[in-house]
Scaffold this motif. Structure first.
Motif, PDB file in Angstrom:
ATOM      1  N   LEU A   1       7.624  16.052  12.043  1.00  0.00           N
ATOM      2  CA  LEU A   1       6.865  15.836  10.823  1.00  0.00           C
ATOM      3  C   LEU A   1       7.830  15.290   9.777  1.00  0.00           C
ATOM      4  CD1 LEU A   1       4.244  16.295   9.131  1.00  0.00           C
ATOM      5  CD2 LEU A   1       5.178  18.547   8.579  1.00  0.00           C
ATOM      6  N   VAL A   2       7.491  14.123   9.214  1.00  0.00           N
ATOM      7  CA  VAL A   2       8.323  13.477   8.196  1.00  0.00           C
ATOM      8  C   VAL A   2       7.534  13.408   6.896  1.00  0.00           C
ATOM      9  CG1 VAL A   2       9.476  11.322   7.522  1.00  0.00           C
ATOM     10  CG2 VAL A   2       9.600  12.110   9.889  1.00  0.00           C
ATOM     11  N   ARG A   3       8.164  13.801   5.803  1.00  0.00           N
ATOM     12  CA  ARG A   3       7.541  13.690   4.481  1.00  0.00           C
ATOM     13  C   ARG A   3       8.164  12.515   3.756  1.00  0.00           C
ATOM     14  NH1 ARG A   3       7.786  18.828   2.140  1.00  0.00           N
ATOM     15  NH2 ARG A   3       5.824  19.134   3.219  1.00  0.00           N
ATOM     16  N   ILE A   4       7.307  11.574   3.335  1.00  0.00           N
ATOM     17  CA  ILE A   4       7.744  10.419   2.548  1.00  0.00           C
ATOM     18  C   ILE A   4       7.325  10.674   1.108  1.00  0.00           C
ATOM     19  CG2 ILE A   4       7.535   7.931   2.201  1.00  0.00           C
ATOM     20  CD1 ILE A   4       6.903   7.658   5.188  1.00  0.00           C
ATOM     21  N   GLU A   5       8.306  10.553   0.189  1.00  0.00           N
ATOM     22  CA  GLU A   5       8.050  10.869  -1.209  1.00  0.00           C
ATOM     23  C   GLU A   5       8.960  10.038  -2.116  1.00  0.00           C
ATOM     24  OE1 GLU A   5       8.807  15.055  -1.270  1.00  0.00           O
ATOM     25  OE2 GLU A   5      10.841  14.813  -0.555  1.00  0.00           O
TER      26      GLU A   5
ATOM     27  N   PRO B   1      -0.933   9.907  10.399  1.00  0.00           N
ATOM     28  CA  PRO B   1      -0.919  10.789   9.229  1.00  0.00           C
ATOM     29  C   PRO B   1      -1.052  12.243   9.678  1.00  0.00           C
ATOM     30  CG  PRO B   1      -3.005   9.593   9.371  1.00  0.00           C
ATOM     31  CD  PRO B   1      -2.122   9.064  10.461  1.00  0.00           C
ATOM     32  N   ALA B   2      -0.321  13.138   9.032  1.00  0.00           N
ATOM     33  CA  ALA B   2      -0.427  14.572   9.320  1.00  0.00           C
ATOM     34  C   ALA B   2      -1.521  15.127   8.431  1.00  0.00           C
ATOM     35  CB  ALA B   2       0.903  15.264   9.078  1.00  0.00           C
ATOM     36  N   ARG B   3      -2.411  15.833   8.991  1.00  0.00           N
ATOM     37  CA  ARG B   3      -3.549  16.361   8.213  1.00  0.00           C
ATOM     38  C   ARG B   3      -3.393  17.823   7.951  1.00  0.00           C
ATOM     39  NH1 ARG B   3      -5.871  11.704   7.405  1.00  0.00           N
ATOM     40  NH2 ARG B   3      -6.346  10.415   9.156  1.00  0.00           N
TER      41      ARG B   3
ATOM     42  N   THR C   1       0.849  -1.184   0.000  1.00  0.00           N
ATOM     43  CA  THR C   1       0.000   0.000   0.000  1.00  0.00           C
ATOM     44  C   THR C   1       0.890   1.241   0.000  1.00  0.00           C
ATOM     45  OG1 THR C   1      -1.648  -1.217   1.285  1.00  0.00           O
ATOM     46  CG2 THR C   1      -1.835   1.181   1.273  1.00  0.00           C
ATOM     47  N   PRO C   2       0.582   2.244  -0.820  1.00  0.00           N
ATOM     48  CA  PRO C   2       1.414   3.451  -0.847  1.00  0.00           C
ATOM     49  C   PRO C   2       1.516   4.107   0.539  1.00  0.00           C
ATOM     50  CG  PRO C   2      -0.113   3.441  -2.693  1.00  0.00           C
ATOM     51  CD  PRO C   2      -0.506   2.292  -1.801  1.00  0.00           C
ATOM     52  N   VAL C   3       2.700   4.647   0.837  1.00  0.00           N
ATOM     53  CA  VAL C   3       2.948   5.270   2.142  1.00  0.00           C
ATOM     54  C   VAL C   3       3.432   6.712   2.006  1.00  0.00           C
ATOM     55  CG1 VAL C   3       3.376   3.083   3.324  1.00  0.00           C
ATOM     56  CG2 VAL C   3       5.289   4.297   2.262  1.00  0.00           C
ATOM     57  N   THR C   4       3.398   7.255   0.795  1.00  0.00           N
ATOM     58  CA  THR C   4       3.859   8.628   0.612  1.00  0.00           C
ATOM     59  C   THR C   4       2.913   9.594   1.310  1.00  0.00           C
ATOM     60  OG1 THR C   4       2.716   8.712  -1.515  1.00  0.00           O
ATOM     61  CG2 THR C   4       5.063   8.181  -1.565  1.00  0.00           C
ATOM     62  N   GLY C   5       3.457  10.725   1.702  1.00  0.00           N
ATOM     63  CA  GLY C   5       2.677  11.759   2.374  1.00  0.00           C
ATOM     64  C   GLY C   5       3.407  12.278   3.590  1.00  0.00           C
ATOM     65  N   ASN C   6       2.685  13.031   4.408  1.00  0.00           N
ATOM     66  CA  ASN C   6       3.250  13.624   5.617  1.00  0.00           C
ATOM     67  C   ASN C   6       2.807  12.830   6.833  1.00  0.00           C
ATOM     68  OD1 ASN C   6       4.553  15.769   4.275  1.00  0.00           O
ATOM     69  ND2 ASN C   6       2.627  16.885   4.158  1.00  0.00           N
ATOM     70  N   TRP C   7       3.769  12.547   7.728  1.00  0.00           N
ATOM     71  CA  TRP C   7       3.520  11.695   8.893  1.00  0.00           C
ATOM     72  C   TRP C   7       4.065  12.343  10.158  1.00  0.00           C
ATOM     73  CZ3 TRP C   7       0.563   7.506   8.133  1.00  0.00           C
ATOM     74  CH2 TRP C   7       0.416   7.062   6.808  1.00  0.00           C
ATOM     75  N   LEU C   8       3.345  12.168  11.243  1.00  0.00           N
ATOM     76  CA  LEU C   8       3.817  12.592  12.557  1.00  0.00           C
ATOM     77  C   LEU C   8       4.468  11.397  13.229  1.00  0.00           C
ATOM     78  CD1 LEU C   8       0.695  14.630  13.726  1.00  0.00           C
ATOM     79  CD2 LEU C   8       2.893  15.537  12.921  1.00  0.00           C
ATOM     80  N   THR C   9       5.709  11.568  13.665  1.00  0.00           N
ATOM     81  CA  THR C   9       6.419  10.478  14.334  1.00  0.00           C
ATOM     82  C   THR C   9       5.768  10.206  15.684  1.00  0.00           C
ATOM     83  OG1 THR C   9       7.999  11.963  15.380  1.00  0.00           O
ATOM     84  CG2 THR C   9       8.600  11.081  13.208  1.00  0.00           C
TER      85      THR C   9
END
Length: 142
Positions: free
Chosen positions: A41-45, A140-142, A27-35
């Motif tokens: 804030l981590v951005r996966i791209e 997920p960061a919203r 499943t895709p995991v790209t986007g902004n995430w809160l550790t």
């Protein structure tokens, strides 16, 4: 077996193989995430053919903790700010999970790692030592 039957059989195998391969994609995991604990804030791209993640913003700075990558094993990078540091590198689709490397700026060590998106939309982030893998769940960061 005639040529047309051979062709149909080969086509059927190709379709089934293609369906099985796409059904087992991670499943895709790209986007902004809160550790964990909302510390950063981590951005996966996408990064070329792989995906990677970098610290975009430190949200909860611990008192007395350096803001640079002082534990980096490469002395030339120890003055680099934590914000902008790539902590997830080389992640590739490995079926139901993503596999790559994770860097811990606190220790300066890197580990084999895996990422998997949970059904509730959170992200399981696991560093691995030998065959043992464990780690936090990111929101997920919203």
């Amino acid at each position: 077996m005639t040529t047309s039957r051979t062709f149909r059989a080969a086509l059927g195998v190709a379709i089934l193989t293609g369906t099985a391969a796409s059904a087992s994609a991670a499943t895709p995991v790209t986007g902004n995430w809160l550790t964990d604990e909302g510390k950063a804030l981590v951005r996966i791209e996408p990064c070329g053919k792989a995906i990677c993640g970098r610290i975009v913003k430190v949200l909860k700075q611990e008192p007395g903790k350096p803001t640079t990558d002082i534990a980096n094993p490469d002395p030339s990078k120890r003055g680099n700010p934590i914000e902008g540091t790539f902590i997830l590198t080389g992640f590739m689709d490995a079926g139901s999970i993503w596999k790559g490397r994770i860097y811990n700026p606190d220790s300066g060590k890197s580990y084999n790692a895996r990422l998997a998106k949970n059904p509730d939309g959170t992200l399981k982030v696991e560093g691995c030592v030998a065959f043992l893998c464990r780690g936090p769940t990111w929101q997920p960061a919203r």
